[in-house]
Design an enzyme around this catalytic site. Structure first.
Site, PDB file in Angstrom:
ATOM      1  N   LYS A  30      47.286  29.306 109.202  1.00 64.50           N
ATOM      2  CA  LYS A  30      47.904  30.649 108.730  1.00 64.50           C
ATOM      3  C   LYS A  30      46.473  31.438 108.253  1.00 64.50           C
ATOM      4  O   LYS A  30      45.550  30.998 107.809  1.00 64.50           O
ATOM      5  CB  LYS A  30      48.537  30.364 107.393  1.00 64.50           C
ATOM      6  CG  LYS A  30      49.277  31.672 106.926  1.00 64.50           C
ATOM      7  CD  LYS A  30      50.285  31.178 105.811  1.00 64.50           C
ATOM      8  CE  LYS A  30      50.892  32.519 104.988  1.00 64.50           C
ATOM      9  NZ  LYS A  30      51.630  32.290 103.684  1.00 64.50           N
ATOM     10  N   SER A  47      56.377  33.896 104.144  1.00 59.53           N
ATOM     11  CA  SER A  47      55.305  34.996 104.887  1.00 59.53           C
ATOM     12  C   SER A  47      54.746  34.059 106.302  1.00 59.53           C
ATOM     13  O   SER A  47      53.978  34.445 107.116  1.00 59.53           O
ATOM     14  CB  SER A  47      54.075  35.352 103.986  1.00 59.53           C
ATOM     15  OG  SER A  47      53.562  33.965 103.503  1.00 59.53           O
ATOM     16  N   SER A  72      56.709  30.396 100.930  1.00 60.38           N
ATOM     17  CA  SER A  72      56.237  30.840 102.274  1.00 60.38           C
ATOM     18  C   SER A  72      55.758  29.688 103.211  1.00 60.38           C
ATOM     19  O   SER A  72      55.717  29.806 104.434  1.00 60.38           O
ATOM     20  CB  SER A  72      55.004  31.725 102.195  1.00 60.38           C
ATOM     21  OG  SER A  72      55.427  32.759 101.824  1.00 60.38           O
TER      22      SER A  72
HETATM   23  N1  GLN Z   1      58.808  35.720  99.855  1.00 59.74           N
HETATM   24  C1  GLN Z   1      57.980  35.537  98.629  1.00 59.74           C
HETATM   25  C2  GLN Z   1      57.065  36.854  98.314  1.00 59.74           C
HETATM   26  O1  GLN Z   1      57.331  37.609  99.182  1.00 59.74           O
HETATM   27  C3  GLN Z   1      57.036  34.269  98.733  1.00 59.74           C
HETATM   28  C4  GLN Z   1      55.896  34.509  99.394  1.00 59.74           C
HETATM   29  C5  GLN Z   1      54.892  33.282  99.471  1.00 59.74           C
HETATM   30  O2  GLN Z   1      55.556  32.315  99.274  1.00 59.74           O
HETATM   31  N2  GLN Z   1      53.539  33.750  99.883  1.00 59.74           N
HETATM   32  O3  GLN Z   1      56.780  36.772  97.518  1.00 59.74           O
END
Ligand code: GLN
Length: 491
Positions: free
Chosen positions: A80, A155, A179
């Protein structure tokens, strides 16, 4: 040799160890696969062809010289784009870091190398890891290999899509609110969030430092465990790293694969029921619960009364930390600088740079967080959210006195069509309804495929106590032994 891109990491490591395949052959096969399909999937922001082949050649040379090879020698991995990679572009999905080549490797990337993996490149993500669909990437969304008109989650959607499209057998994600697990669920792959502090944040571009947790993504539970073991453990360069070894997640995955869960008590959270998930997800989850019962697990219902406040607490704590962490992107130290024509003040250049470099969701979070931390509002918002965080931790602690692990659907809904939730931030935030509690608590969680709803994958989440990551691997591997792995029909 059958096509190596269809193989698990475990199988590939076996081939390379015995010399049945070279690391270069394995790497080239995956690079060819990326070239063939990534135009449709957009999982990668950067493919490091030269670097990958050089690493593979090095492994083959060391093998030929009789050197000791790492446990995942020759296995390709996709990383990532939130983790720094020395000399290799690291954008965090943002324009503000376009063109930045970090001068150092993150600890995770160092350990990947030490384990003998071959890094294929950097995967797409929502900007600064804020989002649930990769649609907030500044470089265009990734697409779900199950249906390329749908999102692959976020994400870390790029990492999950790369796995589901057979572009890589292993990938790295980061999980702040879900994410790793949510993209795993909606792509039919496995994603594990380790215990907070069980994997190093050194070189992980910070979003919300008290929540950010890098972790493994794979197509099988055993592969995820092998990757977890390779990247985890104490790191003196991360101040919140736990000075203890990773629990034996590989042994736990192998134990689980025998399909015997007798003596294991699993809790279903009352507060996750009701209107929480769409019907197809609930149906697949209920079927998985039956399967777990047949494997010998005892299922009990457990009330965690504060879980319903997890989402609002998270959306105060995470933006607050982000507003502080992202202050460093000011056009002076990294990446983009806008409007520096010699006549403008430093403040004006910083402001223009941030205006041009950050996307709308990142700006929204910075403003929310700045507001929640401002004097006069601090106690009412940030302070209150921290108290809720403590109550949620107590719910977990009480639950784990009665059960070994908690289970739930990973996400309330299956992969949605691109564009379906971008106009309403709250609808996007709901994707992490079931994953956020364990981030606030700090315990580990894993998503494993548990079935299909309308032809799309559904994930089951297993949540365990802090530093009991092995428990969740055992349960996930047992379910996998009954359900099997999922393959997208179009890939
Ligand atoms: N979807 C969540 C957010 O937008 C989690 C994001 C993540 O785990 N990096 O913050």
């Amino acid at each position: 040799m059958t096509d190596v891109t269809a193989m698990t990491a475990t199988q590939i490591a076996g081939l390379v160890a015995t010399g049945a395949a070279s690391a270069v052959e394995v790497t080239q096969a995956h690079l060819d696969r990326i070239a063939a399909v990534d135009g449709r999937v957009n999982a990668f922001l950067h493919v490091d062809t030269e670097g990958a082949l050089a690493a593979a050649r090095d492994i083959d040379a060391r093998r030929a010289a009789g050197a000791e090879l790492g446990p995942l020698a020759g296995v390709p991995v996709a990383v990532k784009d939130v983790l720094t990679t020395k000399g290799v572009p690291t954008t965090v999905g943002s324009k503000i870091l376009e063109g930045w080549r970090p001068p150092y490797d993150s600890t995770i990337v160092q350990r990947l190398r030490a384990a003998g993996t071959v890094m294929l490149g950097k995967t797409n993500m929502d900007e600064f890891a804020m989002g649930s669909s990769t649609e907030y990437s500044a470089y265009g969304p990734s697409r779900n290999p199950w249906d390329t008109d749908r999102i692959p989650g976020g994400s870390g959607g790029g990492s999950a899509a790369a796995l589901a499209a057979y572009e890589a057998p292993l990938a790295i994600g980061s999980d702040t609110g879900g994410s790793i697990r949510q993209p795993g669920a909606v792509t039919g792959t496995v994603g594990a969030k380790p215990t907070y502090g069980g994997t190093s944040r050194y070189g992980l571009v910070a979003f919300s430092s008290s929540l950010d947790t890098p972790g493994p993504c794979a197509r099988t539970v055993l592969d995820a465990a092998l990757l977890h073991a390779a990247i985890g453990g104490h790191d003196p360069r991360d101040s919140t790293s736990i000075p203890a070894p990773v629990p034996d997640v590989v042994a736990a995955a192998k134990l689980g694969a025998t399909g015997d869960l007798s003596g294991v008590r699993l809790g279903i959270v009352t507060e996750f029921g009701g209107e929480g998930a769409e019907p197809g997800v609930t149906a697949a989850f209920n079927e998985a619960v039956d399967t777990l019962t047949k494997l010998g697990a005892e299922i009990v219902e457990i009330s965690c009364p504060h879980f319903r406040y997890a989402l609002p607490a998270y959306y105060l704590i995470a933006p607050s930390e982000c507003s502080s962490n992202l202050a460093r992107f000011d056009g002076v130290r990294f990446g983009l600088r806008t409007g520096d024509d010699g006549n403008r003040s430093l403040e004006e250049v910083m402001s223009l740079t941030r205006e041009a470099g950050f996307g709308p969701e990142v700006k929204r979070r910075i403003m929310l967080g700045t507001y929640a931390l401002s004097s006069g509002y601090y106690d009412a918002y940030y302070g209150q959210a921290q108290k809720v965080r403590t109550l949620i931790t107590r719910d977990f602690t009480a639950a784990f006195e009665r059960v070994d692990a908690l289970i739930s659907p990973t996400t309330p809904f299956v992969a949605f069509p691109l564009g379906a939730r971008t106009s309403d931030p709250y609808q996007m935030y709901l994707a992490d309804l079931f994953t956020i509690p364990s981030n606030l608590y700090g315990g580990p969680g894993i998503s494993v495929p548990c079935g299909l709803s309308e032809g799309l994958p559904v994930g089951l989440q297993v949540m365990a106590p802090t530093m009991a990551d092995d428990r969740m691997y055992r349960v996930a591997a047992a379910l996998e032994s009954a359900v099997g792995t999922l393959t997208p029909p179009t890939m």
